[in-house]
Design a protein around this motif. Structure first.
Motif, short mmCIF file in Angstrom:
data_model
loop_
_atom_site.label_atom_id
_atom_site.label_comp_id
_atom_site.label_asym_id
_atom_site.label_seq_id
_atom_site.Cartn_x
_atom_site.Cartn_y
_atom_site.Cartn_z
N ASP A 87 -17.14 -17.58 -30.08
CA ASP A 87 -17.99 -17.94 -28.95
C ASP A 87 -19.41 -17.46 -29.22
OD1 ASP A 87 -15.85 -19.01 -27.68
OD2 ASP A 87 -15.53 -17.31 -26.31
N LEU A 88 -20.39 -18.27 -28.79
CA LEU A 88 -21.79 -17.90 -29.05
C LEU A 88 -22.62 -18.06 -27.80
CD1 LEU A 88 -22.76 -19.77 -32.38
CD2 LEU A 88 -22.60 -17.29 -32.04
N ALA A 89 -23.56 -17.13 -27.61
CA ALA A 89 -24.62 -17.33 -26.61
C ALA A 89 -25.88 -17.58 -27.43
CB ALA A 89 -24.79 -16.08 -25.76
N LEU A 90 -26.57 -18.66 -27.14
CA LEU A 90 -27.72 -19.01 -27.98
C LEU A 90 -28.74 -19.82 -27.21
CD1 LEU A 90 -26.80 -21.96 -30.38
CD2 LEU A 90 -25.42 -21.34 -28.41
N ASP A 91 -29.89 -20.03 -27.86
CA ASP A 91 -30.91 -20.93 -27.33
C ASP A 91 -31.51 -21.71 -28.48
OD1 ASP A 91 -31.25 -21.03 -24.57
OD2 ASP A 91 -31.95 -18.94 -24.56
N ILE A 92 -31.95 -22.93 -28.18
CA ILE A 92 -32.61 -23.74 -29.21
C ILE A 92 -34.08 -23.33 -29.23
CG2 ILE A 92 -33.30 -26.08 -29.86
CD1 ILE A 92 -30.66 -26.99 -28.42
N VAL A 93 -34.56 -22.95 -30.40
CA VAL A 93 -35.96 -22.51 -30.51
C VAL A 93 -36.87 -23.70 -30.77
CG1 VAL A 93 -37.57 -21.04 -31.79
CG2 VAL A 93 -35.23 -20.27 -31.36
#
Ligand code: FES
Length: 621
Positions: A87-93
């Motif tokens: 599982d990942l928590a992320l944001d598109i830069v």
């Protein structure tokens, strides 16, 4: 198989994924906006995502090369290089630049409207009604009255149409001829309606212009970002996508885009697309192969062979293009795999092939394409300039969109920037990249070897920072900057172009001293500062006062080929009179390239002024 979750923090959106799925593919599949300039090949450095620094995987080799050390430390990774393991928590830069904000170069050189002798012509005839004494065939009666034979590709279709058109119009008809052969017949007198379309298919943008062949004027145009761009911003990425099963998809995308642009342009011009009888297209070799659905694989690997390079004249309808049913698709010829029909069009557009004295034409993109010569013949080459001038592999690089920095002036305590549309700065486009590096060299902030100078650190302390590599801030908040790695990329690109020009100069020998014009074509050239080009050593200093920006010569060359058969013949003759040099096997090229990487020592003159005379302004947020 257990389901994994990707949670996009700032969007508050969660996707499900399987163990081992490619992260970029999942993001694209979910229609989330992400910049994937190289289409997942791991070469552009644009598909940045922000992960939790504590749990981000160790950087891969390509990430070490493409990302700054502070970015890596902060958990930035390239989505295309990672498979989902948990599982990942992320944001598109890096979100992709939406197509409608990309600046498209539609303008070219003004075409002389005296040009005559188009391939297309219309002849109105009134045939006497057939009688028992004069009952020759419809085919023969029309042909002898017009004084022309039938075009092979349209003969059967015409025979089926002829009896109806002749009798419905009481034998008053207009014959449509292409290169002296009848391709169609229309009822009544339609000679006032004779149109062609000139098209430039660039890797980034596509432009279509409708030409009234009676007045020889452009009467409508339309342009857009190339619809294939989502599948790679450069030709190599597109070829790879095509070879991985996407060839027909890419072909249909460009055909449908051309149909749409032609319809838009026809609406502007208030004409019916059914009265357009020729579409003339100039493009690089890869775009032409993809347009025809021909494998371009051999263009991307040594020995870089094209499947075809001669001009093509076929019925447009065979490719799915919607103009008149009998309309012809004409493709300009190419010199070689990497000196394409767009460059041949550039020669035709500038009339270099008619000039007594030699001129140089440079088109700078991912590949720098350069042709040098006169009516006595040409030498041409293509160099791997890399994508730096298209904003790729540059930390804050972008294509020319609203908000891109396109010009920069630096003086102690002051950095002035000019952005496209005077919008807040969001990146640096090609002309801005050239300008900023030239200014850094001119002010001594960057030395000839490309390194930041130690002395500059005090003078420009408010702009220089060293967090995971040296950077010069172009905006006060430091969001848009140029880094040491970026400067290296610019050195490699300018070294490739400068050394390629030097090879051609050597090849031309004494003739090179008589050079009269240096033409810079394409969108990149249009907004370049000539002094900056010379400051970087991209062109020899003696050329600086001979430079002119000639805009979209690809389109202009296509217009000329529509207007005159002579230009089509001359385009073909350019092939026979051009010697193509393969730089990778040219004796001494490697060392010439290495020598060309350094920047020239800056002159002791004052800071050059913007060419436009326009003051550079710092946009407000
Ligand atoms: S799309 Fe990932 S590096 Fe280019």
């Amino acid at each position: 198989m257990s389901t994994l979750h990707l949670h996009f923090t700032s969007k508050n959106q969660t996707l499900t994924a399987n163990h081992g799925d490619n992260l970029l593919e999942k993001i694209i599949e979910a229609n989330l906006d992400i910049d994937n300039a190289c289409n997942g090949m791991g070469s552009c450095g644009k598909c940045r995502v922000q992960l939790d620094p504590a749990t981000a995987p160790a950087p891969l080799e390509d990430e070490l090369r493409l990302l700054e050390s502070d970015e890596l430390r902060d958990g930035i990774r390239l989505a295309c290089l990672h498979r989902i393991q948990h599982d990942l928590a992320l944001d598109i830069v890096s979100e992709r630049n939406t197509g409608d904000t990309v600046r498209v170069l539609e303008d070219g050189l003004t075409v002389n409207t005296d040009i005559e002798g188009a391939s297309l012509e219309k002849i109105y005839v009134e045939l006497p009604a057939p009688t028992l004494e004069d009952n020759g065939t419809d085919e023969q009666r029309l042909s002898s009255r017009v004084g022309a034979d039938y075009h092979n590709g349209n003969h059967l279709r015409l025979l089926r149409k002829l009896p109806v058109v002749l009798r419905d119009s009481r034998h008053k008809v207009t014959a449509v001829l292409y290169n002296g052969e009848i391709i169609d017949v229309e009822p009544g007198d339609t000679t006032r309606r004779l149109y062609g379309v000139a098209v430039d298919i660039g890797t980034t943008t596509v432009v279509a212009a409708i030409i009234d062949l009676n007045t020889r004027k452009e009467i409508g145009s339309a342009a857009a970002v190339n619809a294939q761009r989502s599948f790679g911003q450069d030709v190599i990425s597109r070829i790879q996508y095509a070879e991985a099963g996407g060839q027909e998809q890419l072909r249909l995308l460009i055909i449908e885009q051309l149909n749409s642009l032609v319809e838009q342009a026809a609406t502007t011009a208030k004409i019916d697309v059914g009265s357009i009888y020729e579409i003339a297209i100039a493009a690089n070799s890869t775009m032409l192969h993809l347009l025809l659905g021909i494998s371009a694989a051999s263009l991307s690997t040594a020995p870089y062979q094209a499947v075809f390079r001669n001009s093509v004249g076929i019925r447009a309808i065979e490719t799915g293009l919607r103009i008149a049913e009998a309309g012809i698709l004409y493709l300009l010829p190419s010199v070689s795999s990497y000196v394409g029909a767009d460059i041949v069009a550039g020669v035709i557009a500038t009339d270099m092939h008619l000039a007594d004295e030699p001129a140089l034409l440079v088109d700078i993109g991912t590949n720098g394409e350069i042709i040098f010569g006169s009516k006595d013949g040409f030498v041409a080459c293509s160099c791997a300039a890399g994508p730096a001038f298209e904003g790729m592999n540059i930390s804050c690089g972008s294509v020319a969109i609203t908000g891109s920095i396109e010009a920069v002036r630096i003086s102690p305590g002051k950095v002035d920037i000019k952005t496209i549309g005077h919008a807040p700065a969001n990146g640096i486009c090609g002309s801005g990249i050239v300008d900023v590096v030239a200014q850094l060299v001119l002010t001594g902030i960057v030395q000839s070897n490309g390194r930041f100078s130690k002395e500059a650190a005090t003078l420009y302390a408010d702009r220089l920072r060293n967090d995971g590599g040296q950077k010069f801030n172009l905006t006060e908040d430091g969001n848009v900057y140029i880094s040491q790695k970026d400067i290296r990329q610019v050195q490699l690109a300018k070294g490739a172009i400068a050394s390629a020009i030097e090879v051609l100069l050597r090849e031309l020998g004494e003739r090179s001293a008589r050079i009269q014009h240096v033409y810079i074509a394409g969108a990149f050239g249009k907004h370049l500062n000539i002094e900056s080009l010379a400051l970087l050593g991209m062109i020899p200093p003696a050329f600086a006062n001979k430079v002119s920006f000639v805009g979209n010569t690809s389109k202009t060359g296509a217009v000329k080929c529509l207007l005159s058969r002579r230009y089509k013949e001359e385009a073909h003759a350019v092939l026979d009179r051009t010697k193509y040099l393969e730089l990778s096997v040219y004796p001494g090229y490697e060392s010439l390239f290495v020598e060309s990487i350094a920047f020239p020592s800056p002159p002791s003159t004052s800071t050059p002024q913007p060419q436009t005379g326009e003051a550079l302004t710092v946009p407000t947020a």
